[in-house]
Design a protein around this motif. Structure first.
Motif, mmCIF file in Angstrom:
data_model
loop_
_atom_site.group_PDB
_atom_site.id
_atom_site.type_symbol
_atom_site.label_atom_id
_atom_site.label_comp_id
_atom_site.label_asym_id
_atom_site.label_seq_id
_atom_site.Cartn_x
_atom_site.Cartn_y
_atom_site.Cartn_z
ATOM 1 N N ASP A 159 -19.075 -17.701 18.852
ATOM 2 C CA ASP A 159 -18.128 -18.375 19.249
ATOM 3 C C ASP A 159 -16.819 -18.588 20.300
ATOM 4 O O ASP A 159 -17.048 -19.343 21.453
ATOM 5 C CB ASP A 159 -17.521 -19.251 18.475
ATOM 6 N N SER A 160 -16.596 -16.799 20.733
ATOM 7 C CA SER A 160 -15.336 -17.008 22.024
ATOM 8 C C SER A 160 -16.544 -16.290 23.042
ATOM 9 O O SER A 160 -15.390 -16.636 24.045
ATOM 10 C CB SER A 160 -15.352 -15.265 21.309
ATOM 11 N N SER A 161 -17.452 -16.262 23.054
ATOM 12 C CA SER A 161 -18.518 -15.716 24.254
ATOM 13 C C SER A 161 -20.541 -15.905 24.277
ATOM 14 O O SER A 161 -20.527 -16.071 22.850
ATOM 15 C CB SER A 161 -17.903 -14.194 25.041
ATOM 16 N N SER A 162 -20.480 -16.074 25.225
ATOM 17 C CA SER A 162 -22.365 -15.916 25.010
ATOM 18 C C SER A 162 -22.523 -14.448 25.100
ATOM 19 O O SER A 162 -23.847 -14.366 25.670
ATOM 20 C CB SER A 162 -23.062 -16.430 26.163
ATOM 21 N N ALA A 163 -21.830 -13.473 25.498
ATOM 22 C CA ALA A 163 -22.547 -11.990 24.921
ATOM 23 C C ALA A 163 -23.673 -11.588 24.256
ATOM 24 O O ALA A 163 -24.226 -10.942 24.120
ATOM 25 C CB ALA A 163 -21.229 -10.510 25.352
ATOM 26 N N LEU A 164 -24.216 -12.209 23.158
ATOM 27 C CA LEU A 164 -24.462 -11.518 21.906
ATOM 28 C C LEU A 164 -25.697 -12.530 22.432
ATOM 29 O O LEU A 164 -26.908 -11.961 22.396
ATOM 30 C CB LEU A 164 -24.235 -12.204 20.613
ATOM 31 N N GLN A 165 -25.869 -13.536 22.840
ATOM 32 C CA GLN A 165 -27.254 -14.239 23.382
ATOM 33 C C GLN A 165 -27.181 -13.956 24.425
ATOM 34 O O GLN A 165 -28.821 -13.365 24.780
ATOM 35 C CB GLN A 165 -26.893 -15.739 23.453
ATOM 36 N N GLY A 166 -26.747 -12.976 25.747
ATOM 37 C CA GLY A 166 -26.904 -11.903 26.216
ATOM 38 C C GLY A 166 -27.637 -11.546 26.249
ATOM 39 O O GLY A 166 -28.620 -10.336 26.875
ATOM 40 N N VAL A 167 -27.712 -10.218 25.200
ATOM 41 C CA VAL A 167 -27.784 -9.320 24.965
ATOM 42 C C VAL A 167 -29.666 -9.546 24.317
ATOM 43 O O VAL A 167 -30.725 -8.875 24.479
ATOM 44 C CB VAL A 167 -27.491 -8.464 23.524
ATOM 45 N N LEU A 168 -30.012 -10.857 23.445
ATOM 46 C CA LEU A 168 -30.659 -11.102 23.063
ATOM 47 C C LEU A 168 -31.640 -11.394 24.179
ATOM 48 O O LEU A 168 -33.154 -10.848 24.164
ATOM 49 C CB LEU A 168 -31.312 -12.234 21.749
ATOM 50 N N VAL A 169 -31.591 -12.564 25.269
ATOM 51 C CA VAL A 169 -32.386 -12.496 26.648
ATOM 52 C C VAL A 169 -32.282 -11.624 27.185
ATOM 53 O O VAL A 169 -33.193 -11.341 27.698
ATOM 54 C CB VAL A 169 -31.627 -13.846 26.595
ATOM 55 N N ALA A 170 -31.546 -10.662 27.781
ATOM 56 C CA ALA A 170 -31.901 -9.370 28.246
ATOM 57 C C ALA A 170 -32.385 -9.209 27.707
ATOM 58 O O ALA A 170 -33.153 -7.966 28.159
ATOM 59 C CB ALA A 170 -30.745 -9.222 29.097
ATOM 60 N N GLY A 171 -32.483 -8.405 26.563
ATOM 61 C CA GLY A 171 -32.924 -7.467 25.482
ATOM 62 C C GLY A 171 -34.709 -8.058 25.956
ATOM 63 O O GLY A 171 -35.727 -7.248 25.842
ATOM 64 N N ALA A 172 -34.700 -9.656 26.032
ATOM 65 C CA ALA A 172 -36.259 -9.618 25.658
ATOM 66 C C ALA A 172 -36.818 -9.402 27.023
ATOM 67 O O ALA A 172 -38.360 -9.044 26.906
ATOM 68 C CB ALA A 172 -36.275 -10.810 25.039
ATOM 69 N N VAL A 173 -35.771 -9.284 28.035
ATOM 70 C CA VAL A 173 -37.068 -9.277 29.036
ATOM 71 C C VAL A 173 -36.803 -7.614 29.812
ATOM 72 O O VAL A 173 -38.132 -7.532 30.024
ATOM 73 C CB VAL A 173 -35.746 -9.415 30.959
ATOM 74 N N ILE A 174 -36.182 -6.635 29.412
ATOM 75 C CA ILE A 174 -36.268 -5.504 29.654
ATOM 76 C C ILE A 174 -37.506 -4.979 28.641
ATOM 77 O O ILE A 174 -38.042 -3.999 28.640
ATOM 78 C CB ILE A 174 -35.063 -4.572 29.491
ATOM 79 N N VAL A 175 -37.602 -5.592 27.707
ATOM 80 C CA VAL A 175 -38.369 -5.292 26.346
ATOM 81 C C VAL A 175 -40.570 -5.568 27.507
ATOM 82 O O VAL A 175 -41.399 -5.306 26.747
ATOM 83 C CB VAL A 175 -38.242 -6.081 25.420
ATOM 84 N N LEU A 176 -39.864 -7.128 27.549
ATOM 85 C CA LEU A 176 -41.720 -7.515 28.249
ATOM 86 C C LEU A 176 -41.901 -6.763 29.175
ATOM 87 O O LEU A 176 -43.304 -5.751 29.705
ATOM 88 C CB LEU A 176 -41.097 -8.569 28.404
ATOM 89 N N VAL A 177 -40.683 -5.664 30.148
ATOM 90 C CA VAL A 177 -41.334 -5.301 30.804
ATOM 91 C C VAL A 177 -41.721 -3.561 30.781
ATOM 92 O O VAL A 177 -42.852 -3.260 31.100
ATOM 93 C CB VAL A 177 -40.545 -4.759 32.110
#
Length: 415
Positions: free
Chosen positions: A82-100
């Motif tokens: 609730d405080s920030s979107s950092a954890l969502q950022g880890v999931l999205v950025a992680g998906a990007v770098i895993v795809l690469v």
């Protein structure tokens, strides 16, 4: 110190889910990698002799993602979302770098393409609010803060993420090496971030780093049984780059978002506020040292700084006489000493911890270099024996002298 309850049971659930999902998913990822031909080829610099599937990073990502998504439904941990979107950022950025990483594991992308993918993933972290904005420096009155603007913080975040992604990739050369070192480093970040959680009394932003660290440690331990020598599957770039990105997110959220009220940490405020930097240095010491040495070595030789060779630190450990498992365990030892030493500064004065740290480093150095020392001693002994044999032949020893020589030799052997 603020009166706050650490959700230890909830963090244990996050850890267990990440470990279980990763362990189960690794088998399926191994079959998929085998079917699509994502194998690690046998190269001159490699220590394995049989082609093995990679893409293990997909299973690690699934473990971390599953643990974070479950944590979103746990009341004691939901405030971190609730405080920030950092954890969502880890999931999205992680998906990007895993795809690469998956594309590289299958098609062997060039260095520039991978670098672009790393920068893109780091940029996603920034867009989701994972940015290093504050750094503390010591001063006579106990420490002061230097604040970066958004552009400076974004550049620092991208730099840290790219360096960590490549540093973790560089160390991934022996079975179980990266997973074990990342586990130890993640535990260090978890311990420090929990301490920061306790002293700050903030169950929103301060609860993000231990959650990320717990998920990462669980995923690495879940993957380790499949990857420890002899490995059945490799991390691949999908795993090493994702671990680097996740470690960057954990350390940045732990040490890059301190607010001005952090000066109330107590008598050891300076050490406590500088501890995040110490933890970061300890976490990346082994892979970063290897990374810097490799870049310098290749540049001096007139080669591309990201070209491959067989002279990394883990290759040198094998060259001086350690077995595969011994080399990996010694790297675990170094990671433990450095991480434990840095985190201990948060809980005790440096005058108290410096002696144990120095002694532990000395023990680690002796264990690391012992095969080399033993080989040199054996070489000198054989050279002396050869010289003694030549001298005896030249002067023509009598049978009685031969008996005396045998007696001396037997005595030396017994000694």
């Amino acid at each position: 110190m603020a009166d706050i309850v650490i959700p230890g049971r909830e963090y244990a659930i996050v850890f267990a889910i990440a470990a279980l999902v990763t362990y189960v998913a690794t088998g399926g990822v191994r079959l998929l990698a085998t079917r699509i031909g994502a194998f690690t080829p046998i190269r001159d610099r490699d220590v394995h002799q049989i082609p093995k599937p990679r893409m293990g990073g997909v299973a690690v990502y699934l473990g971390v993602a599953s643990a974070i998504l479950v944590a979103r439904r746990i009341p004691a941990l939901s405030k971190a979302f609730d405080s920030s979107s950092a954890l969502q950022g880890v999931l999205v950025a992680g998906a990007v770098i895993v795809l690469v990483g998956v594309l590289d594991d299958r098609f062997d992308l060039d260095a520039v393409t991978k670098l672009f993918g790393q920068i893109l993933a780091a940029g996603v972290l920034v867009l989701y609010g994972v940015t290093w904005l504050v750094v503390w420096v010591p001063s006579a009155d106990g420490g002061s803060s230097v604040t970066f603007d958004q552009t400076q913080g974004a550049l620092i975040t991208v730099l840290i993420t790219v360096v960590l992604a490549n540093a973790m990739n560089f160390i991934d050369g022996l079975d179980g090496l990266l997973a074990g070192v990342a586990t130890i480093s993640g535990i260090a970040v978890f311990i420090f971030s929990v301490h920061q959680f306790m002293v700050s009394g903030n169950d929103t932003v301060s609860s993000e780093p231990p959650l990320i660290a717990a998920a990462l440690v669980g995923a690495c331990l879940g993957f380790l049984p499949h990857n420890f020598y002899p490995a059945r599957i490799f991390m691949g770039d999908s795993g090493s780059m994702f671990i680097g990105l996740t470690m960057a997110a954990a350390t940045i959220t732990a040490s890059g978002q301190l607010s001005s009220d952090s000066a109330n940490f107590g008598a050891r405020s300076t050490v406590a506020l500088l501890a995040p930097v110490i933890v970061v240095l300890a976490v990346v010491f082994i892979p970063l040292l290897d990374f810097l040495l490799a870049v310098i070595r290749r540049t001096k030789e007139g080669r591309h700084p990201f070209s491959a060779d067989k002279r990394h630190l883990h290759h040198r450990m094998l060259a001086i006489g350690h077995t595969h498992r011994q080399a990996v365990l010694i790297f675990y030892l170094w990671a433990f000493v450095l991480s434990a030493g840095s985190v201990s500064l948060v809980f005790a004065r440096w005058q108290v911890v410096i002696t144990p740290i120095v002694l532990a480093l000395a023990v680690a150095m002796v264990i690391s270099m012992w095969p080399w020392v033993r080989a040199r001693r054996l070489g000198r002994r054989r050279a002396e024996e050869a010289q003694w044999a030549v001298a005896r032949r030249e002067r023509g020893v009598t049978p009685r002298e031969r008996g005396n020589d045998a007696g001396r030799g037997g005595g030396e052997s017994a000694a």
